[in-house]
Design a protein around this motif. Structure first.
Motif, PDB file in Angstrom:
ATOM      1  N   SER A 126       0.860  -1.189   0.000  1.00 53.24           N
ATOM      2  CA  SER A 126       0.000   0.000   0.000  1.00 53.24           C
ATOM      3  C   SER A 126       0.892   1.233   0.000  1.00 53.24           C
ATOM      4  CB  SER A 126      -0.911   0.029   1.247  1.00 53.24           C
ATOM      5  OG  SER A 126      -0.131   0.227   2.412  1.00 53.24           O
ATOM      6  N   GLY A 127       0.288   2.375  -0.246  1.00 53.31           N
ATOM      7  CA  GLY A 127       1.037   3.619  -0.157  1.00 53.31           C
ATOM      8  C   GLY A 127       1.528   3.845   1.264  1.00 53.31           C
ATOM      9  N   MET A 128       0.697   3.496   2.247  1.00 50.09           N
ATOM     10  CA  MET A 128       1.103   3.673   3.645  1.00 50.09           C
ATOM     11  C   MET A 128       2.251   2.743   4.006  1.00 50.09           C
ATOM     12  SD  MET A 128      -0.069   6.268   5.054  1.00 50.09           S
ATOM     13  CE  MET A 128       0.819   5.887   6.562  1.00 50.09           C
ATOM     14  N   TYR A 143      -0.676  14.260   3.650  1.00 50.83           N
ATOM     15  CA  TYR A 143      -1.709  13.225   3.510  1.00 50.83           C
ATOM     16  C   TYR A 143      -2.138  12.733   4.900  1.00 50.83           C
ATOM     17  CZ  TYR A 143      -3.890   8.779   2.532  1.00 50.83           C
ATOM     18  OH  TYR A 143      -4.775   7.728   2.498  1.00 50.83           O
ATOM     19  N   GLU A 157       5.139  17.206   0.160  1.00 57.99           N
ATOM     20  CA  GLU A 157       4.040  16.682  -0.657  1.00 57.99           C
ATOM     21  C   GLU A 157       3.570  17.810  -1.570  1.00 57.99           C
ATOM     22  OE1 GLU A 157       1.225  14.402   1.684  1.00 57.99           O
ATOM     23  OE2 GLU A 157      -0.360  14.863   0.253  1.00 57.99           O
ATOM     24  N   ASP A 197       6.130  12.788  -1.430  1.00 55.15           N
ATOM     25  CA  ASP A 197       4.968  12.009  -1.837  1.00 55.15           C
ATOM     26  C   ASP A 197       4.589  12.530  -3.225  1.00 55.15           C
ATOM     27  OD1 ASP A 197       2.426  10.967  -2.279  1.00 55.15           O
ATOM     28  OD2 ASP A 197       1.940  10.938  -0.144  1.00 55.15           O
ATOM     29  N   THR A 230       2.465  11.196  -5.345  1.00 57.52           N
ATOM     30  CA  THR A 230       1.237  10.525  -5.791  1.00 57.52           C
ATOM     31  C   THR A 230       0.382  11.408  -6.706  1.00 57.52           C
ATOM     32  OG1 THR A 230       1.189   9.239  -3.747  1.00 57.52           O
ATOM     33  CG2 THR A 230      -0.866   9.384  -4.990  1.00 57.52           C
ATOM     34  N   SER A 253       1.526   6.377  -3.613  1.00 58.31           N
ATOM     35  CA  SER A 253       0.427   5.456  -3.407  1.00 58.31           C
ATOM     36  C   SER A 253       0.083   4.956  -4.801  1.00 58.31           C
ATOM     37  CB  SER A 253      -0.780   6.160  -2.790  1.00 58.31           C
ATOM     38  OG  SER A 253      -1.886   5.282  -2.894  1.00 58.31           O
ATOM     39  N   THR A 296      -1.990   2.916  -5.441  1.00 58.32           N
ATOM     40  CA  THR A 296      -3.449   2.746  -5.440  1.00 58.32           C
ATOM     41  C   THR A 296      -4.093   3.791  -6.356  1.00 58.32           C
ATOM     42  OG1 THR A 296      -3.192   2.181  -3.097  1.00 58.32           O
ATOM     43  CG2 THR A 296      -5.429   2.588  -3.872  1.00 58.32           C
ATOM     44  N   LYS A 297      -3.400   4.888  -6.567  1.00 59.84           N
ATOM     45  CA  LYS A 297      -3.971   6.018  -7.297  1.00 59.84           C
ATOM     46  C   LYS A 297      -3.634   5.903  -8.792  1.00 59.84           C
ATOM     47  CE  LYS A 297      -5.227   6.858  -3.184  1.00 59.84           C
ATOM     48  NZ  LYS A 297      -4.414   7.598  -2.228  1.00 59.84           N
ATOM     49  N   ALA A 357      -1.715  -0.506  -3.597  1.00 56.85           N
ATOM     50  CA  ALA A 357      -0.280  -0.778  -3.675  1.00 56.85           C
ATOM     51  C   ALA A 357       0.506   0.504  -3.417  1.00 56.85           C
ATOM     52  CB  ALA A 357       0.071  -1.333  -5.059  1.00 56.85           C
TER      53      ALA A 357
HETATM   54  C1  LIG Z   1      -3.884   7.529  -0.974  1.00 57.00           C
HETATM   55  C2  LIG Z   1      -2.667   8.285  -0.637  1.00 57.00           C
HETATM   56  C3  LIG Z   1      -1.689   7.759   0.205  1.00 57.00           C
HETATM   57  C4  LIG Z   1      -1.823   6.425   0.908  1.00 57.00           C
HETATM   58  O1  LIG Z   1      -1.862   5.372   0.030  1.00 57.00           O
HETATM   59  P1  LIG Z   1      -2.641   3.977   0.310  1.00 57.00           P
HETATM   60  O2  LIG Z   1      -2.385   3.217  -0.919  1.00 57.00           O
HETATM   61  O3  LIG Z   1      -4.059   4.314   0.574  1.00 57.00           O
HETATM   62  O4  LIG Z   1      -1.993   3.365   1.525  1.00 57.00           O
HETATM   63  C5  LIG Z   1      -0.550   8.521   0.426  1.00 57.00           C
HETATM   64  N1  LIG Z   1      -0.397   9.736  -0.125  1.00 57.00           N
HETATM   65  C6  LIG Z   1      -1.330  10.279  -0.931  1.00 57.00           C
HETATM   66  C7  LIG Z   1      -1.100  11.634  -1.508  1.00 57.00           C
HETATM   67  C8  LIG Z   1      -2.493   9.582  -1.216  1.00 57.00           C
HETATM   68  O5  LIG Z   1      -3.424  10.127  -2.009  1.00 57.00           O
END
Ligand SMILES: *Cc1c(COP(=O)(O)O)cnc(C)c1O
Length: 389
Positions: free
Chosen positions: A76-78, A102, A145, A174, A176, A196, A198-199, A209
Motif C-alpha cells: 500500500s502507499g502507507m 496526507y 508533498e 509524496d 502521488t 500510493s 493505489t492512485k 499498492a
Molecule cells: C492515498 C494516498 C496515500 C496512501 O496510500 P494507500 O495506498 O491508501 O496506503 C498517500 N499519499 C497520498 C497523496 C495519497 O493520495
C-alpha cells in the motif's frame, strides 16, 4: 539504447517486462510461487524479500519512470511511507514534515512516533523558509508533498532539496498527485520518491499498492527494514499493476488535459467562488508549478458559492461519482469537510482553508463536455430547490 532515453510511454509499456521464453507470449508471465529453490541459484527468492520475478521487474519500471537507480513495490502507499520513514529514522532523530500532509501519513507520525521517541515538526507553511525554520540539530529527514491535498499548494522541490543538502539531511516526497508523468523529483535532487500506487499507477480503482524509488544505497536501507516488517505485495496484484502502468502515460496525460479545461470552465462558472488548480494563472504559485511540473495533474478543488449545498450538489450528480479515493479513469468528487477533515471543528477547518463548500475533483477520462453537462444539471437542480425553499 539506454532506458533513460526511452519516452515515457515506452517506459510505461516495456521497461521491466519479463520475457516469456517458453511460449513467447506478449506479456509478462505471473510467477505466483512463494517457494523457490535455494541450491544452485544466484538469488534466494521469497515474496517478503521483495524479490520474486514480478516484484523485481515491476520495480525496474518504477525506477525508470522516476529516473532513479532502484525501486521497491509495497502492499500500500502507507506501507511505502511507513517503511521509508522507519528506514531513515531512529529513536532520538527528528523529521520535518509539510503541514499539508496526507492524512494517513500524518496519523502515522502523530500516533506512532511518540512511542518510538522519534521527534517531528509539522511546518507552519510550505515555503522553503518554513522548512528551514523547522530544522533541528537532529533532523534526519524532510518530507514534502506537492501538489498537496486538497488545496493543491505547491512546494519548491529544488529549494527544499538544496536546503536539505546544505545540511546533510535526506529528502523524501509524496509524488502521488503529480505522478512521474507530470513531475520527476529526482531531477531536482530529491532522494526518496514515494507513491500510493493505489492512485494513478493503478488508475482503475481496483488495486491497493505503493512504491518507493531511490538510489541503490537508499533502497538497500529500506529493504533491510522492510523484510522485517513484511509489507510486500502479492504477485498477482503486482502483475495487475504492471498491466495498469502500461497505460499510465495515456491516462494521466488525458486526465491532465481534461483537468485544465475543467478548471478554466469552473473558474468562469457563476455558482463557483474559487478554483484551486496549479495550472491556472490565478493560482498563487502558478510560476513555481510551471518551473517544476511537466503537466499540472488531474486533481483540482473548487468552492461553491455560499448557500449552495455541497452535499445536495454531489447527490445530484449523475455521471461523476462520490468517492473517498481518487485517480481512477472515472471522475469522482469528495467533500473534505464531510470526509477527510470531518474530525476537525468547523473553525479548525476554516483556519486551514477547508470550507463546507469545498469539493475535491479527481478528473477522469470522460469527454469534457459530458463532465460539464453533469455539473451544470446538478447545479441547476440545487439552485432550483433552493429557490423553491
Ligand atoms: C492515498 C494516498 C496515500 C496512501 O496510500 P494507500 O495506498 O491508501 O496506503 C498517500 N499519499 C497520498 C497523496 C495519497 O493520495
Amino acid at each position: 539504447m539506454s532506458k533513460k532515453e526511452f519516452g515515457l510511454n515506452t517506459i510505461c509499456t516495456h521497461v521491466g517486462e519479463i520475457g516469456d521464453e517458453q511460449f513467447k507470449g506478449a506479456v509478462s508471465p505471473i510467477y505466483m510461487a512463494s517457494s523457490y529453490a535455494f541450491l544452485d541459484v544466484d538469488v534466494k527468492r521469497y515474496p517478503r524479500y521483495f524479490n520474486t520475478p514480478n516484484q523485481e521487474h515491476l520495480a525496474k519500471k518504477v525506477a525508470a519512470l522516476e529516473r532513479t537507480e532502484s525501486a521497491m513495490i509495497f502492499a500500500s502507499g502507507m506501507a511505502a511511507i511507513s517503511h521509508m520513514f522507519l528506514a531513515f529514522l531512529k529513536s532520538g532523530d527528528h523529521i520535518v514534515v509539510q503541514n499539508t500532509l496526507y492524512g494517513g501519513a500524518s496519523n502515522f507520525i502523530r500516533e506512532e512516533f511518540p512511542k518510538l521517541k522519534i521527534e517531528f515538526t509539522f511546518t507552519d507553511g510550505y515555503d522553503v523558509k518554513d522548512f528551514e525554520a523547522a530544522i533541528q540539530p537532529n533532523t534526519k529527514l524532510i518530507h514534502i508533498e506537492t501538489p498537496s491535498n486538497p488545496l493543491l499548494t505547491i512546494t519548491d522541490i529544488k529549494g527544499v532539496s538544496n536546503l536539505a543538502r546544505s545540511k546533510g539531511i535526506i529528502t523524501s516526497i509524496d509524488n502521488t498527485f503529480a505522478t512521474p508523468i507530470n513531475q520527476r523529483p529526482a531531477d531536482f535532487g530529491i532522494d526518496l520518491i514515494m507513491h500510493s500506487a493505489t492512485k494513478y499507477f493503478g488508475g482503475h480503482s481496483d488495486i491497493c499498492a505503493g512504491a518507493v524509488a531511490a538510489s541503490e544505497e537508499h533502497i538497500k536501507r529500506i529493504w533491510n527494514i522492510s523484510k522485517n516488517l513484511g509489507g510486500s505485495l502479492s504477485d498477482f496484484t503486482v502483475w495487475m499493476l504492471e498491466r495498469s502502468m502500461k497505460t499510465m502515460g495515456l491516462r494521466v496525460k488525458t486526465q491532465t488535459r481534461a483537468a485544465k479545461k475543467m478548471a478554466r470552465w469552473l473558474e468562469s462558472h457563476k455558482a463557483i467562488k474559487k478554483v484551486y488548480y496549479p495550472g491556472l494563472k490565478s493560482h498563487p504559485q502558478y510560476e513555481l508549478a510551471k518551473s517544476q511540473m511537466r503537466g499540472y495533474g488531474a486533481m483540482l478543488s473548487f468552492e461553491l458559492m455560499d448557500g449552495v449545498d455541497s452535499v445536495a450538489f454531489q447527490k445530484a450528480l449523475q455521471l461523476i461519482k462520490p468517492s473517498m479515493s481518487l485517480a481512477g479513469i472515472e471522475s469522482t468528487m469528495l467533500n473534505p469537510a464531510k470526509t477527510s477533515h470531518a474530525l476537525l471543528s468547523q473553525k479548525e477547518r476554516e483556519d486551514i482553508g477547508i470550507g463546507d463548500g469545498l469539493i475535491r475533483f479527481s478528473v477522469g477520462i470522460e469527454a469534457v463536455r459530458d463532465l460539464k453537462a453533469d455539473i451544470e444539471q446538478a447545479m441547476e437542480k440545487v439552485m432550483n430547490s433552493r429557490q423553491e425553499a
